[in-house]
Every structure is written in C-alpha cells, then in structure tokens.
Write a protein that holds these residues in place. Sequence first.
Motif, PDB file in Angstrom:
ATOM      1  N   UNK A 564       0.755  -1.061  -0.305  1.00  0.00           N
ATOM      2  CA  UNK A 564       0.037  -0.287   0.225  1.00  0.00           C
ATOM      3  C   UNK A 564       0.664   1.244  -0.323  1.00  0.00           C
ATOM      4  N   UNK A 565       0.697   2.274  -0.981  1.00  0.00           N
ATOM      5  CA  UNK A 565       0.792   3.580  -0.442  1.00  0.00           C
ATOM      6  C   UNK A 565       0.847   3.957   0.716  1.00  0.00           C
ATOM      7  N   UNK A 566       1.114   4.816   1.458  1.00  0.00           N
ATOM      8  CA  UNK A 566       1.018   4.812   3.608  1.00  0.00           C
ATOM      9  C   UNK A 566       2.405   5.920   3.520  1.00  0.00           C
ATOM     10  N   UNK A 567       1.384   7.097   3.987  1.00  0.00           N
ATOM     11  CA  UNK A 567       1.988   8.034   4.487  1.00  0.00           C
ATOM     12  C   UNK A 567       1.725   7.957   6.323  1.00  0.00           C
ATOM     13  N   UNK A 568       2.996   7.436   6.673  1.00  0.00           N
ATOM     14  CA  UNK A 568       2.633   6.925   7.939  1.00  0.00           C
ATOM     15  C   UNK A 568       2.169   7.152   9.118  1.00  0.00           C
ATOM     16  N   UNK A 569       2.540   8.745   9.025  1.00  0.00           N
ATOM     17  CA  UNK A 569       2.899  10.198  10.308  1.00  0.00           C
ATOM     18  C   UNK A 569       1.708  10.559  10.232  1.00  0.00           C
ATOM     19  N   UNK A 570       1.290  11.038   8.596  1.00  0.00           N
ATOM     20  CA  UNK A 570       0.291  11.367   8.551  1.00  0.00           C
ATOM     21  C   UNK A 570      -1.407  10.614   9.426  1.00  0.00           C
ATOM     22  N   UNK A 571      -1.194   9.517   8.727  1.00  0.00           N
ATOM     23  CA  UNK A 571      -2.347   8.134   9.417  1.00  0.00           C
ATOM     24  C   UNK A 571      -2.264   8.015  10.785  1.00  0.00           C
ATOM     25  N   UNK A 572      -1.120   8.416  11.309  1.00  0.00           N
ATOM     26  CA  UNK A 572      -1.350   8.066  12.850  1.00  0.00           C
ATOM     27  C   UNK A 572      -1.659   9.569  13.153  1.00  0.00           C
ATOM     28  N   UNK A 573      -1.008  10.411  13.295  1.00  0.00           N
ATOM     29  CA  UNK A 573      -1.708  11.731  13.399  1.00  0.00           C
ATOM     30  C   UNK A 573      -2.872  11.829  13.310  1.00  0.00           C
ATOM     31  N   UNK A 574      -3.832  11.581  11.664  1.00  0.00           N
ATOM     32  CA  UNK A 574      -5.482  11.178  12.112  1.00  0.00           C
ATOM     33  C   UNK A 574      -6.180  10.014  13.021  1.00  0.00           C
ATOM     34  N   UNK A 575      -5.495   9.179  12.977  1.00  0.00           N
ATOM     35  CA  UNK A 575      -5.699   7.928  13.987  1.00  0.00           C
ATOM     36  C   UNK A 575      -6.102   8.849  15.775  1.00  0.00           C
ATOM     37  N   UNK A 576      -4.562   9.490  16.214  1.00  0.00           N
ATOM     38  CA  UNK A 576      -4.504  10.275  17.377  1.00  0.00           C
ATOM     39  C   UNK A 576      -6.293  11.124  17.592  1.00  0.00           C
ATOM     40  N   UNK A 577      -6.038  12.247  15.713  1.00  0.00           N
ATOM     41  CA  UNK A 577      -7.390  12.739  15.688  1.00  0.00           C
ATOM     42  C   UNK A 577      -8.295  12.664  16.602  1.00  0.00           C
ATOM     43  N   UNK A 578      -8.939  11.201  16.069  1.00  0.00           N
ATOM     44  CA  UNK A 578     -10.318  10.704  16.229  1.00  0.00           C
ATOM     45  C   UNK A 578      -9.988   9.883  16.971  1.00  0.00           C
ATOM     46  N   UNK A 579      -9.486   9.632  18.216  1.00  0.00           N
ATOM     47  CA  UNK A 579      -8.835   8.654  19.140  1.00  0.00           C
ATOM     48  C   UNK A 579      -9.084  10.175  20.034  1.00  0.00           C
ATOM     49  N   UNK A 580      -8.322  11.456  20.016  1.00  0.00           N
ATOM     50  CA  UNK A 580      -8.778  12.493  21.212  1.00  0.00           C
ATOM     51  C   UNK A 580     -10.197  12.930  20.617  1.00  0.00           C
ATOM     52  N   UNK A 581     -10.693  13.283  19.390  1.00  0.00           N
ATOM     53  CA  UNK A 581     -12.486  13.474  19.499  1.00  0.00           C
ATOM     54  C   UNK A 581     -13.288  12.167  20.132  1.00  0.00           C
ATOM     55  N   UNK A 582     -13.080  11.169  20.166  1.00  0.00           N
ATOM     56  CA  UNK A 582     -14.114  10.460  20.593  1.00  0.00           C
ATOM     57  C   UNK A 582     -14.668  11.056  21.927  1.00  0.00           C
ATOM     58  N   UNK A 583     -16.298   9.967  21.469  1.00  0.00           N
ATOM     59  CA  UNK A 583     -17.205  10.702  22.962  1.00  0.00           C
ATOM     60  C   UNK A 583     -16.925   9.617  24.009  1.00  0.00           C
ATOM     61  N   UNK A 584     -16.390   8.567  23.643  1.00  0.00           N
ATOM     62  CA  UNK A 584     -16.492   7.451  24.706  1.00  0.00           C
ATOM     63  C   UNK A 584     -15.493   6.539  24.962  1.00  0.00           C
ATOM     64  N   UNK A 585     -14.276   6.374  25.749  1.00  0.00           N
ATOM     65  CA  UNK A 585     -13.626   5.630  25.737  1.00  0.00           C
ATOM     66  C   UNK A 585     -13.503   4.046  25.509  1.00  0.00           C
ATOM     67  N   UNK A 586     -14.535   3.630  26.113  1.00  0.00           N
ATOM     68  CA  UNK A 586     -14.459   2.126  25.734  1.00  0.00           C
ATOM     69  C   UNK A 586     -15.466   1.932  24.359  1.00  0.00           C
ATOM     70  N   UNK A 587     -14.474   2.793  23.224  1.00  0.00           N
ATOM     71  CA  UNK A 587     -14.909   2.305  21.771  1.00  0.00           C
ATOM     72  C   UNK A 587     -13.329   2.520  21.247  1.00  0.00           C
ATOM     73  N   UNK A 588     -12.477   2.305  22.122  1.00  0.00           N
ATOM     74  CA  UNK A 588     -10.830   2.557  21.831  1.00  0.00           C
ATOM     75  C   UNK A 588     -10.189   2.075  22.115  1.00  0.00           C
ATOM     76  N   UNK A 589      -9.720   1.058  20.956  1.00  0.00           N
ATOM     77  CA  UNK A 589      -8.821  -0.079  21.173  1.00  0.00           C
ATOM     78  C   UNK A 589      -7.329   0.168  22.897  1.00  0.00           C
TER      79      UNK A 589
END
Length: 615
Positions: A564-589
């Motif tokens: 796959x074509x991947x920008x590892x740093x950008x994908x990690x940033x997007x993941x962390x943004x999703x974690x930061x916005x999550x309204x419930x911790x039980x939905x997180x790994x």
Amino acid sequence: MADPRSLPAWADDLRRRYLRGESSIFLLHGNVFDLVLDDGKLRPLTEFLTDTLLKESRDTIAVYNLATGVRFPKKAKTVETQAALLAETEKAKVLVGLERLLITSAKVGVVLEYAETLAPAGDLSFQADFDRSAIVTLHRWSFLPQIESGDNVVLLIAENLSELSPKLVSNPKVAVVDVPMPDRDTRRKTVLVADPRLSDKDADRYADVTAGLKSVQIASILAPPPPSEEDQAEREAFIAGILGGSPDTAERAKKLAALTAGLNRDEIKKLLAPGAAEPFPTAESAAERSRREIDRLISKRKREILERECFGLVEFVVPDYGFEVVGGMEEVKQDLLLVAANIRDGRVARVPMGILFTGPMGTGKTFVAEAFAKECGLPTIKLKNFRSKWVGATEGNLEKILTVIKAIGQVVVIVDEGDRAFGNTDGEGDGGTSSRVIARIKEFMSDTSNRGRILFLVMTNRPDKLDVDLKRAGRLDRKIPFLYSQTPEEVENVARAQVRKNKVKTDVDFPSIRDGFGKKLVGYSNADVEAVVLLANDTAAREADGDAPVKAEHFLAAAADYFPSRDVELLEYMELLAVFEASSRRLLPAKYANMTPEELDARLRLLRATVGNRR
C-alpha cells in the motif's frame, strides 16, 4: 370571511390580518399548487378561496390568469364592467377593468393566479412596457383608499416569491402569507378522505410516512383502485395459489387472470387445476400486497421530491447492505443498532442530534454510515458539493437543501468529508461565505424539534478542521472513532465481511493462516484488506482460467504481495485526532484507551508540527 373553526391555519391567519385592517392585498406563496382540505373535501386552492373563504362575504368574485382570462364565480347584478372584462384578453386592459371594478364597487374579491406572469421579477429596463405597466398597477392598488373603504380584497397567488417583482414583495402594504406543506394532522385527514376504509392505525402510519408529500400526491397514491383492477389482483393471487411455486408462476398467473375475467373461483379452479388443493384465503395477502405497493409509491415520490427540488445538490442513497457485511467494530455496531431501534420505535429522547465518524481514510466510515441507514430503514440522502462560485448561490443552495430536508420528515443526512463541505469560519478568500454557511448549519442542527426526525452523519478524517462549535453536544452528540485494525482477530473479522460482501468463493478459515495473513495486515485499513481479498480472488481465477474457489495459499500470496501507499506519520496523526474526538473510551483499542490526556496532547502537538498541513 368563512368560519375560522373550519379554516386551515394559514387561511385563518389571512382572515385575522384582513379583519385587523393590516392590508387589502395578500400575496399567497409556497404550496399553492396543492389541494386544500375543506370540510372533508379536497379542493384546489383557487376553488377553496372562491367557494369557502370569500363566498359568504363577497358580492362579486373575479378570478384572472393570462391563459383563461377573467371569470366570475360569483356576480353582483349591479356590476356593469363584467361583460367587458369577460371579453378582454389583453393583460393591461384586464387590470384596468379590474381596477375600475374595485374602485366603483363594494365587497369585491379578486384572485390573480400565476401572479409572477403578471408582474415578473427582473431588471425593469429589460422588461416590456406591459410588464412594467402591470407592476405599477398592482403596486398602486395597495395605496388606493377606495379599495380598502369598499371592503374589497385582492389575493395574488405565486409559488416562488423570487419570481415576482420585488416592488410587490417588499411593499409594506402587501401582506405575504406562506401556504405550508401539509402537517401531520392534515395528512392524516387527507389519508382518510382518500381511502375511508383505512383503520385508525393505518391512517396514523401513513400520516407519518407521507411527511414531505403534498395532499394531491397523498390522495393519488392512497385512492382505492377501480373495482375491476381490484378484482383482477384478487384473481391473480388466487390463480398463483393453485398453480404452486414454479419459477414462472407470477407471470402465468398475471396472464391467466386477464383471460379468466368474469369467471368465479370454482370455475377458474376447474378450468386450470381441478385436482389442486384449495389455496389459503387471499384477503390478507391482497391487503398486504396493496400496502407494499403504497409504501413503494410513497418512497418513490419522496425520492422524486428530493431529486427535483435539490437537483445536483443531493444524492438519494439506497444502501445495499446492512451491518451483516461490516466486519469487527462490535461496540460501534451495538451502539448504532440501539440508535436505529430508538428511531424506529419513536424514542426521540434517546436519539442523538447528530453523529461524527472520524478516523483515517479507508476505515469504512462511509460504508458503515450507509449500512446504518439501511438498519434504520429511513430515507437517506448524501450532500454533494453545494458550494458555488456565484455570489449568494452557496447560501441559496444550502437553504433549498435544508427546506426540503425539513419537509421530507424522518431522514438520514450523510455528509462525507465534512471539513470540506462545511468549510471553516475564517472566511478568508470567500467573502465570508463559509462563516455564513456554518452559522446556518449550526442553527439548523441545534433545532431540538428535529431530534428523532433528522439525523446528521458527518464524516471526516480531519476533525481539527471542523468548526469547534459544530462538534459540540447538541449538534454532534456522538463521536465515533474509526481506526485501522489493531489485532489479527480484527483483520480476520474484516476479511470475512469482505468475503461476504464481494461473494468470494472460499472455505478458508482465516485463523489457520493468521501468521501470514492476519498478523501481516495489522495496521492496514479496511480498504487495504478488501484489496488483498480481491487480489487473492483474481489470482485464483487466473490460475484456474475461470471462476474458482480461493485457497489459503492465494490469501497468503496476496498478503505478501500487496504494497500500500502510506504516509505513516499522517495516518498516525489522523488516528490520534479520532481518539482525541471520541466521546467514549470504551470505543477505543487498549493502546489508546490507557493513554493519559497529557500523553495524547504531547504526541498530537509533535505530529501537528510535522504533518498538520498535509491532506
């Protein structure tokens, strides 16, 4: 005017404003080409105005439009200009004659249909003399004291105010009355007028599902079929019952039903299948068949309204799959299924105003949104690009979309790439359009009367670019993170779902190839896993020179080959943004659920400095 107890709300408002002396000229706009429910009957608007609203209080009633000229539903013997007006067709002369009638007579009602053709909008310097003359004439009427002192009234009818001359619309002496789409109570009464045989339960149900339809559409859909058609449908169902369950039963039954018209059931049975067992009674199946047909027509009409009213601005979505083809994400699916159940059961207080799906690209946000819409069973639309380069057009497009969404009733609104669709509040380079768009959207999304009726599903991989106030509770109550597969088991769940979705032939047990498949694809997106499954399917077909089952070695080879074509740093940033916005911790790994806010913030700041401006 007519008895206020029997009038629609808009007509009673018109009556009250006239009696208070607010105006003698009223402009009716909106749902003017619909039927009005009047004393148990459905009447066209003009007929309602002349036969109900004005009939008892006016001595003379005149109706005029460009196509048919002047007609008098009610005449006073003392009026001398009637004959001349009936023979006249030229617009300027007709308006002069009507003005003479209004000035010289008392208790006159004038109804001007298609008012936009009499006084059209546009630059006056480009209009013909007779158009300018008509605009001036109608504008003058509002200031003539003889019209008011003679207890006369003028009603102009136009569907869209934008098509009418601004001189009339902005005139303070012209009262504007909005004729709305039918509300629930009106729809229920219309349903019972269209088909009095319906039970109260069916009437309530159709009153809900026809939200957004006009009374004329409801009446045409629910009107009972002619007896001949009903008899043929019953005969067709009976013949299908005695023919059995062969593949062509439905087609044969339809043809035989037409050929056996006039025969009773015993005669049909002796002719077609003398030894066949008596089929089950068809009354219930016929009623169910009729109900399904009505439901289909209502759904079709709603789709037509959306596509016509918002041409090019929205897309009507018909999801093919529900959650049965969504792999993994069990907590998310359970939450969304509960929301769907609350919507279906009418538990409005338990339904969020909106839901934000956030996470890197390829995690299945759009797919899950459409699957959720299918689970809800509600009409679903997807917002397309409503922004325009023309001044004011973007706000106009948005207003048109929101008006139709409001009228359509229960609906799911999917907004993909919400950060691009809504823009931001800085307003740089767009004259403040983004700021105005967001302000209007926030106002609409926070309207609590929409809870349980209009559900926004907003998706983005860059929630940091969304307006902060748009993401607050009360607008987007739930924020669900979509992350890449964190364990081999999650990869295998996604792979099984992709096998079902794409109908791949295989009997491979994915845990048995975990080392070379599940572990290999940990951290890959759902789209990447689907690509690997399809690559394995292509490899198997190529080796067998045709369609063939996919074997374990095909999956292993595809997993090893896929790059796959991947920008590892950008994908990690997007993941962390999703974690930061999550309204419930039980939905997180686990690896994110245990992070402290300080650790998350520090990592986000570091990545923002590196990739914050990448897309």
